[in-house]
Write a protein that holds these residues in place. Structure first.
Motif, PDB file in Angstrom:
ATOM      1  N   GLY A  68       2.435   4.490  -1.043  1.00 12.11           N
ATOM      2  CA  GLY A  68       2.001   5.441  -2.060  1.00 12.11           C
ATOM      3  C   GLY A  68       0.495   5.534  -2.209  1.00 12.11           C
ATOM      4  N   ARG A  69      -0.244   4.634  -1.551  1.00 10.46           N
ATOM      5  CA  ARG A  69      -1.715   4.664  -1.655  1.00 10.46           C
ATOM      6  C   ARG A  69      -2.389   4.927  -0.314  1.00 10.46           C
ATOM      7  N   VAL A  70      -1.763   4.484   0.782  1.00  9.34           N
ATOM      8  CA  VAL A  70      -2.341   4.640   2.120  1.00  9.34           C
ATOM      9  C   VAL A  70      -1.313   5.336   2.998  1.00  9.34           C
TER      10      VAL A  70
ATOM     11  N   HIS B 183      -8.304  -2.612  -1.295  1.00  6.83           N
ATOM     12  CA  HIS B 183      -8.760  -1.819  -0.152  1.00  6.83           C
ATOM     13  C   HIS B 183      -8.242  -2.434   1.128  1.00  6.83           C
TER      14      HIS B 183
ATOM     15  N   TYR C 141       0.815  -1.218   0.000  1.00 10.19           N
ATOM     16  CA  TYR C 141       0.000   0.000   0.000  1.00 10.19           C
ATOM     17  C   TYR C 141       0.850   1.271   0.000  1.00 10.19           C
TER      18      TYR C 141
ATOM     19  N   HIS D 247      -4.391  -7.751  -7.220  1.00  9.96           N
ATOM     20  CA  HIS D 247      -4.478  -6.354  -6.799  1.00  9.96           C
ATOM     21  C   HIS D 247      -5.106  -6.253  -5.416  1.00  9.96           C
TER      22      HIS D 247
END
Length: 371
Positions: free
Chosen positions: A141-143, A189, A139, A186
């Motif tokens: 760069g995303r979280v 979430h 995660y 992928h």
């Protein structure tokens, strides 16, 4: 390029590889010592902290040539644990010294609690921590690190469940390394639960590979479910609590009567979790646990595997309300005579599937347990 000294869990090479996202064969690793410092355990935690201490020395691992990308990954991993980097001199195994960056906790972040052992930690939690780090780092760069820190207990619980799942063999001769082809995986979430998507093919019964399928799964840890039963008084105990998923499907009765249940924490066996949950949710100390089997709760949509038990105990004075306020639990309990309980099962008054499964198991084994 930067050189770092690791004194804690990142001395465990599989964890370091998971965090950096590359093999240790690409790194320069050297045992080293940081003099004038001491590595101690942290109160209530499994990782250590470092403190200044005259005449002491901290054993560690000196890693050279880390790139900016490596530092970004380390900052992401350590960011959720309130650590900062400081430059210090370390002594290498050949007696020479080198300058290295060292992770230090915020001064008031943790409370020291005795000596910490890397070997002891690796034996208990090395594998599960490395596996959890793989999910956490996906995660990047995303979280945000602060959001990821809140998800870490659930991630570690899922990693512990994966280690259990890898040992779950029944004799099927098929080999997933040959009979399943993954085209895309992928992680969509993460929160308390996680949602993952996959594009894959699997071998069909005629021997050919089937079409590429797109599937999703709710990622969960393993759970224990225990129906408390008093064989002397022939009574069962149920607990009731509000269930958000039942509310979200527009069921007008989201307060569910259930057995005692909970997730298996990292380092726990299913039996240990069953005893813990009995005390937390119902105030019951079980005299004995009888396995009623186990299985995936919904194999088409969820990874959750549940271990089912009937727990024997004294139900003369159970807790009326219980649960952990830290987890938002508001639980009440109810003791029912067995005959009344089974009549309610037959009338369809319960909506919890594990409760129904355990009711039928108890009906078949009740005479043995009472005998």
């Amino acid at each position: 390029m930067s050189d770092l000294f690791f004194y804690g869990t990142l001395r465990h090479v599989p964890l370091l590889e998971a965090v950096l996202g590359r093999s240790s064969s690409e790194l320069s690793l050297t045992p080293a010592i940081l003099r004038g410092h001491f590595v101690s355990a942290v109160q209530g935690q499994d990782f250590p902290m470092i403190q200044q201490a005259d005449d002491e020395q901290a054993l560690g691992l000196f890693v050279q040539g880390l790139t900016q990308a490596d530092l970004d990954r380390l900052a992401y991993y350590e960011g959720g644990f309130d650590y900062d980097l400081r430059p210090l001199a370390v002594t290498l195994e050949d007696g020479t010294w080198a300058q290295a960056q060292v992770f230090f906790p915020e001064p008031t972040a943790w409370v020291a609690d005795g000596t910490w052992s890397l070997d002891g930690w690796v034996e208990r939690l090395g594998d599960v921590t490395a596996l959890a780090a793989e999910e956490e780092m996906s995660y990047l760069g995303r979280v945000a690190p602060s959001d990821m820190a809140r998800s870490m207990p659930a991630i570690q619980t899922r990693a512990w469940a994966k280690l259990f799942a890898r040992q779950r063999r029944t004799g099927d001769a098929r080999d997933v390394s040959k009979d399943v082809i993954v085209h895309r995986h992928h992680r969509a979430h993460v929160n308390y639960f996680a949602m993952e998507e996959i594009d894959l093919q699997h071998r069909q019964y005629d021997g050919t590979m089937g079409p590429t399928l797109n599937r999703s799964a709710l990622l969960q840890g393993s759970a224990v479910i225990v129906l408390p039963y008093d064989p002397v008084r022939d009574t069962v105990l149920l607990i009731e609590q509000f269930r958000a998923p039942v509310y979200l499907i527009d069921d007008p009765e989201p307060w569910m009567w259930e057995p005692v249940a909970g997730m298996i924490d990292p380092g726990e066996t299913p039996e240990q979790a069953a005893h813990r949950e009995g005390m937390e949710e119902a105030g019951i100390a079980f005299d004995a646990l009888h396995s009623a089997g186990g299985g995936y709760s919904s194999s088409g949509s969820s990874t959750e595997y549940v271990y089912l038990y009937v727990g024997l105990g004294d139900l003369t004075d159970p807790a009326i309300t219980a649960g952990l306020t830290t987890e938002g639990e508001d639980i009440r309990s109810r003791v029912l005579p067995f005959d009344m309980f089974i009549a309610m099962v037959d009338r369809g008054e319960f909506k919890d599937l594990p409760l129904l499964t355990l009711a039928h198991w108890l009906a078949r084994h009740r005479d043995r347990l009472r005998g």
